[in-house]
Motif scaffolding. Sequence first.
Motif, short mmCIF file in Angstrom:
data_model
loop_
_atom_site.label_atom_id
_atom_site.label_comp_id
_atom_site.label_asym_id
_atom_site.label_seq_id
_atom_site.Cartn_x
_atom_site.Cartn_y
_atom_site.Cartn_z
N GLY A 63 0.82 -1.21 0.00
CA GLY A 63 0.00 0.00 0.00
C GLY A 63 0.85 1.26 0.00
N ARG A 64 1.88 1.28 0.82
CA ARG A 64 2.77 2.46 0.87
C ARG A 64 3.43 2.71 -0.48
NH1 ARG A 64 4.21 -0.05 5.96
NH2 ARG A 64 3.38 1.16 7.71
N LEU A 65 3.93 1.63 -1.09
CA LEU A 65 4.63 1.78 -2.36
C LEU A 65 3.66 2.16 -3.48
CD1 LEU A 65 7.58 1.62 -3.05
CD2 LEU A 65 7.27 -0.76 -3.72
N ALA A 66 2.45 1.62 -3.44
CA ALA A 66 1.44 1.96 -4.45
C ALA A 66 1.09 3.45 -4.37
CB ALA A 66 0.20 1.10 -4.27
N CYS A 67 1.04 3.98 -3.15
CA CYS A 67 0.76 5.41 -2.97
C CYS A 67 1.81 6.27 -3.68
CB CYS A 67 0.75 5.75 -1.48
SG CYS A 67 -0.88 5.75 -0.73
N GLN A 68 3.02 5.79 -3.69
CA GLN A 68 4.12 6.54 -4.28
C GLN A 68 4.21 6.36 -5.80
OE1 GLN A 68 7.74 5.40 -2.20
NE2 GLN A 68 6.65 5.33 -0.24
N ARG A 69 3.83 5.18 -6.30
CA ARG A 69 4.14 4.85 -7.69
C ARG A 69 2.94 4.78 -8.63
NH1 ARG A 69 8.78 0.10 -6.88
NH2 ARG A 69 10.33 1.45 -5.89
N ALA A 70 1.76 4.54 -8.12
CA ALA A 70 0.60 4.40 -9.01
C ALA A 70 0.28 5.73 -9.69
CB ALA A 70 -0.61 3.91 -8.23
N THR A 71 -0.05 5.66 -10.96
CA THR A 71 -0.47 6.88 -11.67
C THR A 71 -1.94 7.15 -11.38
OG1 THR A 71 -1.19 5.70 -13.66
CG2 THR A 71 1.15 6.31 -13.52
N ASP A 72 -2.37 8.38 -11.64
CA ASP A 72 -3.78 8.73 -11.44
C ASP A 72 -4.68 7.84 -12.29
OD1 ASP A 72 -3.01 10.68 -9.65
OD2 ASP A 72 -3.16 12.34 -11.09
N ASP A 73 -4.28 7.60 -13.53
CA ASP A 73 -5.09 6.77 -14.43
C ASP A 73 -5.21 5.34 -13.90
OD1 ASP A 73 -5.55 8.84 -16.16
OD2 ASP A 73 -3.99 8.25 -17.62
N GLU A 74 -4.14 4.82 -13.35
CA GLU A 74 -4.18 3.45 -12.80
C GLU A 74 -5.13 3.37 -11.61
OE1 GLU A 74 0.28 1.72 -13.88
OE2 GLU A 74 -0.01 2.98 -12.09
N ILE A 75 -5.14 4.40 -10.79
CA ILE A 75 -6.03 4.41 -9.63
C ILE A 75 -7.49 4.49 -10.08
CG2 ILE A 75 -6.69 5.66 -7.54
CD1 ILE A 75 -3.73 6.52 -7.31
N VAL A 76 -7.75 5.30 -11.11
CA VAL A 76 -9.11 5.38 -11.66
C VAL A 76 -9.55 4.03 -12.20
CG1 VAL A 76 -10.50 6.37 -13.53
CG2 VAL A 76 -9.03 7.85 -12.15
N GLN A 77 -8.66 3.33 -12.88
CA GLN A 77 -8.99 2.00 -13.39
C GLN A 77 -9.28 1.03 -12.25
OE1 GLN A 77 -5.80 0.76 -15.97
NE2 GLN A 77 -5.99 2.56 -17.29
N LEU A 78 -8.51 1.12 -11.17
CA LEU A 78 -8.75 0.26 -10.01
C LEU A 78 -10.11 0.58 -9.39
CD1 LEU A 78 -7.56 -1.87 -8.06
CD2 LEU A 78 -6.60 0.02 -6.72
N GLU A 79 -10.43 1.85 -9.32
CA GLU A 79 -11.73 2.28 -8.77
C GLU A 79 -12.88 1.71 -9.62
OE1 GLU A 79 -13.63 6.45 -7.15
OE2 GLU A 79 -12.50 6.50 -9.04
N ARG A 80 -12.74 1.76 -10.93
CA ARG A 80 -13.79 1.22 -11.81
C ARG A 80 -13.96 -0.28 -11.62
NH1 ARG A 80 -11.73 4.47 -17.19
NH2 ARG A 80 -12.72 6.49 -16.72
N SER A 81 -12.85 -0.97 -11.45
CA SER A 81 -12.94 -2.42 -11.27
C SER A 81 -13.65 -2.76 -9.96
CB SER A 81 -11.55 -3.06 -11.31
OG SER A 81 -10.79 -2.72 -10.16
#
Length: 244
Positions: free
Chosen positions: A112-130
């Motif tokens: 979770g900590r590393l994802a906060c640092q490295r995930a792009t905004d678009d990737e987070i939006v895709q995760l939210e949609r899923s």
Amino acid sequence: MEISVATSNLEEKPSPKPEARKRTSLSSAAIYERVKNMAATFELRPGERINEIDLSKQLDVSRTPLREVLNQLMVEGFLERTTNKGFVSRPLDVKQIFDLYEYRLSLETAIGRLACQRATDDEIVQLERSVQEDAAVPEDSDSNQLLALDEAFHMRLAHLTRNDEFVRALSNVNARIHYVRWIDMRNGRRPYTQAEHMQIVQALKARDEVALVKLLEGHIARRKEQITEVIKLGFSEIYTRQRG
């Protein structure tokens, strides 16, 4: 007058031998996945000695690749090996499952900590949609489907770290607690799971590392008494199911 004697041009041939039983051409990877699934779901019962001859016949494979697979699964924690019994199925006990949940918790909070640092905004939006799509799946759906959705969410989160070792480690621990989580899912965990996934995504979206870690801790952690109860249900299912 010379008389020719006709002789049979048929050569005497030995009676055909029964054709040797052929093994199927399963790849080592296919054998691995099959036996791993048997171990993960406790089709191989806890503490049960694995008869390699019987298992090779059941899978219709030769013993050499099967032995290699059993050794690999032993290294990965799905099987154990004893001096007198050979390979045995892993136990289903509170201490081992608690240790795995504790390990998973430390692993996923690091993810979770590393994802906060490295995930792009678009990737987070895709995760939210899923997650939104997963929430549309009825709560009374097959437990295997519900668990697959839950595991997929956590694996997608791990991929956001861009660290293959985190992904590999999480895949292993997911498989080793798969059965316990399946029992958990069958007993009403689903509504809480989906709501918590969305909260995790929102914390990730806000890049709120502290909140994200706290949510993951609440989502994953299990007390020993909770695990004890789930394992009791698990044993009941294992020893009442019909063996194929």
